[in-house]
Scaffold this motif. Structure first.
Motif, PDB file in Angstrom:
ATOM      1  N   UNK A  75      94.739 -47.689  -0.640  1.00  0.00           N
ATOM      2  CA  UNK A  75      93.322 -48.012  -0.492  1.00  0.00           C
ATOM      3  C   UNK A  75      92.432 -46.773  -0.494  1.00  0.00           C
ATOM      4  N   UNK A  76      92.959 -45.655  -0.012  1.00  0.00           N
ATOM      5  CA  UNK A  76      92.128 -44.458   0.127  1.00  0.00           C
ATOM      6  C   UNK A  76      92.451 -43.359  -0.882  1.00  0.00           C
ATOM      7  N   UNK A  77      93.436 -43.590  -1.751  1.00  0.00           N
ATOM      8  CA  UNK A  77      93.855 -42.509  -2.646  1.00  0.00           C
ATOM      9  C   UNK A  77      92.742 -42.046  -3.582  1.00  0.00           C
ATOM     10  N   UNK A  78      91.947 -42.969  -4.130  1.00  0.00           N
ATOM     11  CA  UNK A  78      90.879 -42.557  -5.040  1.00  0.00           C
ATOM     12  C   UNK A  78      89.926 -41.589  -4.364  1.00  0.00           C
ATOM     13  N   UNK A  79      89.653 -41.820  -3.081  1.00  0.00           N
ATOM     14  CA  UNK A  79      88.685 -41.014  -2.348  1.00  0.00           C
ATOM     15  C   UNK A  79      89.315 -39.754  -1.755  1.00  0.00           C
ATOM     16  N   UNK A  80      90.417 -39.920  -1.018  1.00  0.00           N
ATOM     17  CA  UNK A  80      91.015 -38.800  -0.289  1.00  0.00           C
ATOM     18  C   UNK A  80      92.177 -38.146  -1.012  1.00  0.00           C
ATOM     19  N   UNK A  81      92.622 -38.743  -2.117  1.00  0.00           N
ATOM     20  CA  UNK A  81      93.750 -38.171  -2.850  1.00  0.00           C
ATOM     21  C   UNK A  81      94.971 -38.073  -1.957  1.00  0.00           C
ATOM     22  N   UNK A  82      95.613 -36.907  -1.965  1.00  0.00           N
ATOM     23  CA  UNK A  82      96.771 -36.667  -1.107  1.00  0.00           C
ATOM     24  C   UNK A  82      96.414 -35.710   0.017  1.00  0.00           C
ATOM     25  N   UNK A  83      95.130 -35.767   0.456  1.00  0.00           N
ATOM     26  CA  UNK A  83      94.699 -34.939   1.575  1.00  0.00           C
ATOM     27  C   UNK A  83      95.465 -35.259   2.841  1.00  0.00           C
ATOM     28  N   UNK A  84      95.374 -34.384   3.828  1.00  0.00           N
ATOM     29  CA  UNK A  84      96.198 -34.459   5.025  1.00  0.00           C
ATOM     30  C   UNK A  84      96.075 -35.792   5.762  1.00  0.00           C
ATOM     31  N   UNK A  85      94.912 -36.444   5.695  1.00  0.00           N
ATOM     32  CA  UNK A  85      94.725 -37.698   6.413  1.00  0.00           C
ATOM     33  C   UNK A  85      95.209 -38.902   5.622  1.00  0.00           C
ATOM     34  N   UNK A  86      95.685 -38.642   4.403  1.00  0.00           N
ATOM     35  CA  UNK A  86      96.182 -39.753   3.589  1.00  0.00           C
ATOM     36  C   UNK A  86      97.573 -39.467   3.036  1.00  0.00           C
ATOM     37  N   UNK A  87      98.227 -38.480   3.616  1.00  0.00           N
ATOM     38  CA  UNK A  87      99.535 -38.058   3.092  1.00  0.00           C
ATOM     39  C   UNK A  87     100.656 -38.384   4.073  1.00  0.00           C
TER      40      UNK A  87
ATOM     41  N   UNK B 193      67.391 -37.017   0.955  1.00  0.00           N
ATOM     42  CA  UNK B 193      68.589 -37.769   0.542  1.00  0.00           C
ATOM     43  C   UNK B 193      69.504 -36.876  -0.291  1.00  0.00           C
ATOM     44  N   UNK B 194      70.257 -36.000   0.366  1.00  0.00           N
ATOM     45  CA  UNK B 194      71.113 -35.035  -0.330  1.00  0.00           C
ATOM     46  C   UNK B 194      72.188 -35.760  -1.142  1.00  0.00           C
ATOM     47  N   UNK B 195      72.319 -35.397  -2.416  1.00  0.00           N
ATOM     48  CA  UNK B 195      73.154 -36.136  -3.367  1.00  0.00           C
ATOM     49  C   UNK B 195      74.608 -36.237  -2.914  1.00  0.00           C
ATOM     50  N   UNK B 196      75.175 -35.121  -2.475  1.00  0.00           N
ATOM     51  CA  UNK B 196      76.569 -35.105  -2.055  1.00  0.00           C
ATOM     52  C   UNK B 196      76.777 -36.009  -0.837  1.00  0.00           C
ATOM     53  N   UNK B 197      75.855 -35.945   0.135  1.00  0.00           N
ATOM     54  CA  UNK B 197      75.971 -36.750   1.346  1.00  0.00           C
ATOM     55  C   UNK B 197      75.863 -38.236   1.033  1.00  0.00           C
ATOM     56  N   UNK B 198      74.939 -38.597   0.160  1.00  0.00           N
ATOM     57  CA  UNK B 198      74.751 -40.001  -0.210  1.00  0.00           C
ATOM     58  C   UNK B 198      76.001 -40.541  -0.908  1.00  0.00           C
ATOM     59  N   UNK B 199      76.549 -39.747  -1.837  1.00  0.00           N
ATOM     60  CA  UNK B 199      77.767 -40.166  -2.547  1.00  0.00           C
ATOM     61  C   UNK B 199      78.942 -40.271  -1.573  1.00  0.00           C
ATOM     62  N   UNK B 200      79.018 -39.345  -0.620  1.00  0.00           N
ATOM     63  CA  UNK B 200      80.096 -39.352   0.368  1.00  0.00           C
ATOM     64  C   UNK B 200      80.016 -40.617   1.220  1.00  0.00           C
ATOM     65  N   UNK B 201      78.807 -40.952   1.668  1.00  0.00           N
ATOM     66  CA  UNK B 201      78.604 -42.171   2.462  1.00  0.00           C
ATOM     67  C   UNK B 201      79.057 -43.417   1.705  1.00  0.00           C
ATOM     68  N   UNK B 202      78.668 -43.484   0.444  1.00  0.00           N
ATOM     69  CA  UNK B 202      79.003 -44.651  -0.367  1.00  0.00           C
ATOM     70  C   UNK B 202      80.514 -44.741  -0.583  1.00  0.00           C
TER      71      UNK B 202
ATOM     72  N   UNK C 214      84.241 -53.122 -12.495  1.00  0.00           N
ATOM     73  CA  UNK C 214      83.064 -53.929 -12.185  1.00  0.00           C
ATOM     74  C   UNK C 214      82.772 -53.890 -10.686  1.00  0.00           C
ATOM     75  N   UNK C 215      81.536 -54.267 -10.345  1.00  0.00           N
ATOM     76  CA  UNK C 215      81.142 -54.445  -8.956  1.00  0.00           C
ATOM     77  C   UNK C 215      81.341 -53.223  -8.093  1.00  0.00           C
TER      78      UNK C 215
ATOM     79  N   UNK D  23      84.004 -45.750  -8.047  1.00  0.00           N
ATOM     80  CA  UNK D  23      84.428 -44.744  -9.034  1.00  0.00           C
ATOM     81  C   UNK D  23      83.334 -43.698  -9.237  1.00  0.00           C
ATOM     82  N   UNK D  24      82.102 -44.131  -9.367  1.00  0.00           N
ATOM     83  CA  UNK D  24      80.983 -43.211  -9.586  1.00  0.00           C
ATOM     84  C   UNK D  24      80.792 -42.303  -8.371  1.00  0.00           C
ATOM     85  N   UNK D  25      80.825 -42.897  -7.169  1.00  0.00           N
ATOM     86  CA  UNK D  25      80.626 -42.111  -5.951  1.00  0.00           C
ATOM     87  C   UNK D  25      81.744 -41.088  -5.751  1.00  0.00           C
ATOM     88  N   UNK D  26      82.983 -41.513  -5.951  1.00  0.00           N
ATOM     89  CA  UNK D  26      84.120 -40.605  -5.782  1.00  0.00           C
ATOM     90  C   UNK D  26      84.064 -39.468  -6.802  1.00  0.00           C
ATOM     91  N   UNK D  27      83.723 -39.787  -8.040  1.00  0.00           N
ATOM     92  CA  UNK D  27      83.593 -38.748  -9.066  1.00  0.00           C
ATOM     93  C   UNK D  27      82.549 -37.708  -8.669  1.00  0.00           C
TER      94      UNK D  27
END
Length: 505
Positions: free
Chosen positions: A117-129, A212-221, A246-247, A253-257
């Motif tokens: 569920x979290x791989x797209x966002x956190x990859x293999x970071x320490x909290x998802x490994x 509305x800082x771009x990085x922060x907004x994308x991170x929140x989403x 979709x949806x 995908x856009x936010x994570x990118x």
């Protein structure tokens, strides 16, 4: 590919109306059956559908609902039956928590469900490994977090953000008598801090205009949409949406990118700089240690931003709400601030923060998955692949642990006086990490625990010394507790700021 999209859409169009029709019929039938049954906090379970209807009914308050159930059971553990025979074990039993987080740690990992569920966002970071990937990151991160230079850097970052940004914003709000969303303010404060500490980058998210800082907004989403994958009632339905792009999955995908590209851009810039072991931010330290793979470093840093931003701001938001409803605690804190010059000596503030997180832990529930069959200390049988959820929110509400006064916000439960006649609290009494697993426990206990307390205590001392935070809500009315990956107040925390009269009094 077009044919795949069409066939999948056709299946969805046929499946959902049929599913909803069957569900409506079953719901009607279950109402009839349950009307003559004795009431119980344990949700009813039925073939195929399990406790689907009860889960659906309590979707918006899942944490509170499961807390009520688990604290009402004799062994503080119960099985929650999901659809299609799936079962989740939920526990608030400290012996079970010690078992899964320490003594049988090797058998309880994040698991495929959580990591997927979290791989797209956190990859293999320490909290998802899990396994070797986790061990490697834990070793290098542990070394960096234990350096005096990093601790001093964190202190300087917090003090600068406090004096240059937060205090001026609160001064203006007090002078203009405006209502501000203090939850948003605290998240901005924490986001600036963690970006400086992790990247050596200042997003200036707490600038006076509150941009509305771009990085922060994308991170929140990315956080919000990743969390929604966990709450889907149709297993892995998000994977179909992802395949179709979709949806919510397209938005994710856009936010994570955006988040990952931003992180990699900073990594590339850092590589161009002359960095060495004296560099203070975490990114510089990782790069100077020879860890230069962009994806690997980005995974680590994004995970630390998630932990550093959301956990501290969540704890502080609930702290200031509790403080507003407990003037005697506020008076004790002001007294301590006036008497002690060093923040590290302010044990009453420390106890108040611990008491806050007992009632409103930043991570209210956490999930593990069994790698093999097991039997928990309370006799519960766990099958391979089954998820076991420990429940810090419920654990702070166990009467036989905290007493009949557990609903009260009472920092004194964490303190003691050396002598009965003494007026001042002299000793902080810590709790067993498995009874109070707010920072996890065992081998995965939070590396940033002490830094988090340092940041929170400095902010509390700096703010309470100068201001009174007054919620704009019905007196005594509790804000709605919600949880994405971390706890929040639904709709924010609107407050008025009142100056205390004498700065530094």
């Amino acid at each position: 590919m077009v044919e795949l999209h069409l066939s999948t859409s056709l299946i969805l169009c046929i499946f959902f109306p049929v599913f909803l029709f069957i569900l409506a019929k079953i719901k009607t039938k279950l109402k009839i059956l349950s009307s003559s049954s004795p009431s119980s906090k344990l949700p009813k379970s039925y073939p195929i559908f399990g406790s689907f209807l009860a889960i659906l009914k309590n979707k918006e308050r899942f944490v509170q609902w499961t807390s009520d159930i688990v604290t009402s059971t004799p062994n503080l553990t119960f099985p929650l039956h999901r659809t299609f025979g799936r079962k989740i074990i939920i526990t608030a039993n400290a012996a079970v928590v010690e078992h899964i987080l320490n003594s049988n740690f090797i058998n309880y990992e994040k698991g495929h469900f959580f990591r997927g569920n979290l791989r797209d966002f956190l990859g293999d970071g320490i909290f998802n490994a899990d396994g070797d990937k986790w061990k490697f990151q834990r070793q290098i991160s542990s070394h960096e977090f234990n350096t005096k230079s990093l601790r001093k850097f964190v202190e300087n970052v917090v003090d600068s953000e406090l004096s240059d940004r937060l205090i001026p914003i609160l001064n203006r709000a007090a002078a203009e008598k405006t209502v501000i969303d203090f939850q948003d303010i605290l998240q901005r404060f924490a986001f600036d801090n963690v970006c400086k500490i992790a990247f050596g980058y200042d997003p200036a998210y707490l600038s006076p205009s509150l941009p509305p800082e771009k990085f922060a907004v994308a991170f929140d989403k990315a956080v919000k949409l990743s969390t929604e994958r966990f709450t889907s009632f149709i297993p892995n339905f998000w994977k179909i949406k992802k395949a179709l792009d979709v949806g919510s999955e397209k938005q994710l995908r856009i936010a994570v990118n955006q988040v990952r590209e931003f992180a990699k851009e900073i990594i590339r810039e850092k590589k161009q700089e002359e960095i060495d072991r004296k560099s203070v931010d975490l990114l510089s330290r990782f790069l100077s240690s020879g860890h230069s793979d962009e994806d690997f470093v980005a995974d680590i840093v994004i995970s630390f931003i998630l932990a550093g931003r959301d956990s501290t701001s969540a704890a502080l938001t609930w702290f200031f709400w509790l403080l507003s409803n407990n003037p005697e605690v506020e008076n004790e804190i002001i007294k301590e601030i006036n008497e002690k010059s060093e923040v590290k000596e302010m044990i009453y503030i420390h106890a108040s923060l611990c008491e806050t997180m007992r009632l409103y832990p930043p991570v209210p529930i956490d999930i593990k998955a069994a790698s093999d069959d097991d039997v928990l200390p309370d006799g519960t049988v766990v099958k391979k692949g089954m998820r076991v959820t420990y429940h810090p929110y419920a654990m702070g509400r166990v009467e036989k642990v905290w007493g009949k006064d557990w609903p009260e916000f009472r920092p004194a439960r964490w303190l003691r006086r050396e002598a009965a006649e003494e007026e001042k609290w002299s000793t902080f009494v810590n709790r067993d990490q498995y009874t109070y697993p707010v920072f996890q426990a065992g081998p995965r206990i939070c590396l940033g625990k002490e830094m988090a307390f340092m940041q929170m205590k400095r902010l509390v001392a700096g703010v309470v010394r100068r201001f009174k935070v007054v919620p704009v809500v019905v007196e005594g009315a509790e804000p709605v507790f919600i949880s994405d990956l971390t706890a929040k107040m639904k709709g924010g925390f609107p407050v008025r700021i009142e100056a205390r009269g004498q700065e530094g009094c």
